[in-house]
Scaffold this active site. Sequence first.
Site: not given
Length: 157
Positions: A85, A91
Amino acid sequence: MSLASPTPGITDGAAFRIGIAAARFNPELVDGLLERLEASLRTARVKAGNITVVRVPGSHEVPWAAHALAAKGGFDVVIALGVLIAGDTKHHEMVGESVSHALQRVAIDTRVPMINGVIVANSLAQARARCVGKINRGAEFAAAALEMAALKRSLSR
């Protein structure tokens, strides 16, 4: 991912052995995805004893576990599960891309089909919709796994 998934092609999975490598990170979501996946496999008559699930810390570790399952032998297909998420950085995108490339390499190197069931979402709401909400990605991953298992067997003859 598109909302226009293909119509499932294989409904009888009684003969197939399926490996599942699932992340423990984001447990509510990954566990929901795993429950839906296993329910769809059972509906397709895959025997409980023919499903092997291994758990790893996070999505980045999933390709290693998928490779270990494939290298062990005896699996018609391996399904990779995880949920990434978005946060304050990119990232989640970096890990998602890395996992996707690694799973493709594992599939080609081991000659065992890999189903990439790692959800990469821009928000918790998107992830929930796909893992425990109205979009049943678990069933879609099960259908893809059954179709690829059948194809692997037919091409191995």
